[in-house]
Scaffold this active site. Structure first.
Site, PDB file in Angstrom:
ATOM      1  N   GLY A  43       0.761  -1.245   0.000  1.00  0.00           N
ATOM      2  CA  GLY A  43       0.000   0.000   0.000  1.00  0.00           C
ATOM      3  C   GLY A  43       0.784   1.282   0.000  1.00  0.00           C
ATOM      4  O   GLY A  43       0.310   2.298  -0.499  1.00  0.00           O
ATOM      5  N   GLU A  97       3.756   4.049   6.278  1.00  0.00           N
ATOM      6  CA  GLU A  97       2.534   3.276   6.032  1.00  0.00           C
ATOM      7  C   GLU A  97       1.558   4.105   5.214  1.00  0.00           C
ATOM      8  O   GLU A  97       1.551   5.333   5.306  1.00  0.00           O
ATOM      9  CB  GLU A  97       1.850   2.944   7.369  1.00  0.00           C
ATOM     10  CG  GLU A  97       2.326   1.691   8.024  1.00  0.00           C
ATOM     11  CD  GLU A  97       1.628   0.450   7.503  1.00  0.00           C
ATOM     12  OE1 GLU A  97       1.281   0.393   6.308  1.00  0.00           O
ATOM     13  OE2 GLU A  97       1.448  -0.476   8.288  1.00  0.00           O
ATOM     14  N   ASP A 101      -4.768   1.797  10.936  1.00  0.00           N
ATOM     15  CA  ASP A 101      -6.111   1.633  11.503  1.00  0.00           C
ATOM     16  C   ASP A 101      -6.045   0.859  12.810  1.00  0.00           C
ATOM     17  O   ASP A 101      -5.891   1.446  13.863  1.00  0.00           O
ATOM     18  CB  ASP A 101      -7.124   1.095  10.502  1.00  0.00           C
ATOM     19  CG  ASP A 101      -6.693  -0.172   9.791  1.00  0.00           C
ATOM     20  OD1 ASP A 101      -5.829  -0.905  10.274  1.00  0.00           O
ATOM     21  OD2 ASP A 101      -7.276  -0.444   8.728  1.00  0.00           O
TER      22      ASP A 101
END
Length: 178
Positions: A43, A97, A101
């Site tokens: 990501g 990152e 979460d």
């Protein structure tokens, strides 16, 4: 793919502004340090590419690939699929990152990297979703806070799709398998 997006949260200009601001702060904080940026794949790849162009101090980059998700849910099991290529002892690490979460994966990564004796470790996340936090992990650098919605684009995916969107948007809920 646009038809799958409920709304755009951050367009290309807003992302550029956010990344530029993060790059300025990081550059000021790492003057005279031995900066190693540790990207968490997959990501973060778009964010890291843009962020590194905004960082004005010398730095190196390395990557880790971690698995903990299956579709839209975390599996609870963290696995290192690809580890760092170089020793990190003495480096000032900046873990980068795409989104923070639950914090469970990052908590695992932090413990793993601390055992390798870096000079310091800090966390930079493009997006912080504190409503889902399960672990006591907090970023040192945050691009933006986001609500608890499923977002994609700019590297963030759903089942490996949507990473190539140049913006970050909310995926239509009816497309998400629960």
């Amino acid at each position: 793919m646009m038809e799958d997006i409920e709304s755009v949260l951050f367009d290309e200009k807003e992302l550029a502004r956010i990344v530029s601001g993060l790059g300025e702060r990081i550059s000021r904080d790492y003057i005279g340090k031995n900066l190693l940026i540790v990207g968490i794949l997959k990501g973060s790849f778009m964010f890291i590419a843009d962020l590194m162009r905004e960082i004005t101090v010398p730095c190196c980059v390395d990557f880790m690939a971690i698995s903990s998700y299956n579709g839209s849910k975390t599996s609870g099991v963290v696995r290192i699929l690809m580890d760092l290529k170089k020793p990190i002892e003495g480096y000032d690490l900046l873990i980068v990152e795409d989104i923070l979460d639950s914090g469970m994966t990052l908590s695992y990564i932090l413990e793993n990297l601390k055992s390798r004796n870096p000079a310091s470790i800090k966390i930079c996340t493009l997006l912080d979703k504190p409503a889902r936090r399960l672990s006591q992990v907090y970023p040192d650098y945050t691009g933006a806070l986001v609500e608890d919605r499923f977002i994609v684009g700019y590297g963030l995916d759903y089942k490996e799709r949507y990473r190539n969107l140049p913006y970050i948007g909310v995926l239509k809920p009816e497309l998400i398998d629960e």
